[in-house]
Design an enzyme around this catalytic site. Structure first.
Site, PDB file in Angstrom:
ATOM      1  N   GLU A   1      33.275  37.363  42.017  1.00 47.18           N
ATOM      2  CA  GLU A   1      33.715  37.712  40.673  1.00 47.18           C
ATOM      3  C   GLU A   1      34.944  36.883  40.299  1.00 47.18           C
ATOM      4  OE1 GLU A   1      34.185  41.819  39.708  1.00 47.18           O
ATOM      5  OE2 GLU A   1      32.192  42.359  40.445  1.00 47.18           O
TER       6      GLU A   1
ATOM      7  N   HIS B   1      36.289  39.750  33.467  1.00 45.25           N
ATOM      8  CA  HIS B   1      35.790  39.502  34.815  1.00 45.25           C
ATOM      9  C   HIS B   1      34.293  39.317  34.756  1.00 45.25           C
ATOM     10  CE1 HIS B   1      35.133  43.908  34.718  1.00 45.25           C
ATOM     11  NE2 HIS B   1      34.299  43.773  35.731  1.00 45.25           N
TER      12      HIS B   1
END
Lengths: 150, 108
Positions: free
Chosen positions: A23, A85
């Site tokens: 991520e 994100h």
């Protein structure tokens, strides 16, 4: 409502692809008008400090980075609007884990990255009691249109 | 001691949009408790059910995160400035098929 100019949206997608299968994460800096309409002016990528074996489904931004970003934003007449994100091989929708860690007011942009390719981008805000996320409208804003608005 | 707590944008809706609040407190714990006393709606965002500061809540005295010094027992002196800074975390659920990735807005 949050305006995320096209070039910044593309940057978030590129960061998500570059970080895959982990991520990526970063900070949205911008302005807020009297009607709570938000305009993202800059992105501030941040290192995901979760353990290497966890980064495929978790991110963490250290408070030191948030403090630096807060000071940088103030020096530019901006504020921290929220965060972005990626969700590698997951939907562009907040998870229960996102909700557990969310703060109210902030805008949370999520980009889905499927097999290394960025897909959907969405934006969410936590309710004041953090019981749920509410989808935040994110109209497409071309860079040309944004320039005309300024 | 009279000190100032700087409020992050996320929590200003609980402090009448004030960016800073002056409180009394001999140490960091007392100052934060005083803030929660002035603005009760902010309490649930600062403290957990056991009355402990939530892990994402960080307080900076100057450049120093008090978690690295004396924690909430860190003494304060008149005129000190405490910055309330959240650490940010999140992430996706661990098990979903890649084919469900989608459903949001597509870029222009």
């Amino acid at each position: 409502m949050i305006r995320l100019p096209r070039h910044l949206r593309l940057n978030i997608r590129a960061e998500g692809e570059a970080a895959y299968p982990d991520e990526c994460c970063g900070i949205l800096l911008g302005t807020v008008d009297a009607q709570d309409g938000r305009t993202v002016e800059e992105l501030r990528p941040v290192v995901n400090t979760r353990e290497s074996g966890e980064r495929y489904h978790r991110f963490r931004m250290e408070a030191d980075e948030i403090l630096l970003a807060e000071r940088f934003a103030q020096s530019r007449g901006l504020e921290i609007l929220g965060f972005y994100h990626s969700h590698p091989d997951r939907p562009a929708a907040p998870s229960d884990y996102d909700l557990e860690h969310a703060l109210p007011w902030y805008s949370y942009v999520i980009v889905a990255v499927a097999r290394g390719k960025a897909r959907a981008v969405s934006c969410w805000r936590a309710a004041d009691d953090r019981s749920r996320f509410i989808r935040e409208r994110m109209p497409a804003v071309s860079d040309d249109l944004k320039r005309k608005m300024l | 001691m009279s000190v100032t707590i700087l409020i992050p944008s996320a929590l200003r809706s609980f402090t009448d949009r004030q960016t800073s609040v002056r409180v009394e407190g001999k140490n960091v714990g007392e100052a934060v408790a005083a803030l929660a006393g002035l603005y009760p709606d902010i309490r649930r965002h600062l403290y957990d059910d056991a009355g402990e500061l939530r892990p994402f809540v960080n307080l900076y005295l100057g450049e120093t995160n008090v978690k690295n010094t004396g924690g909430t027992a860190t003494p304060l002196k008149d005129g000190d400035e405490l910055a309330l800074v959240p650490a940010i975390a999140g992430g996706s659920e661990p098990a979903l098929a890649p084919s469900v990735a989608g459903g949001g807005e597509r870029p222009a």
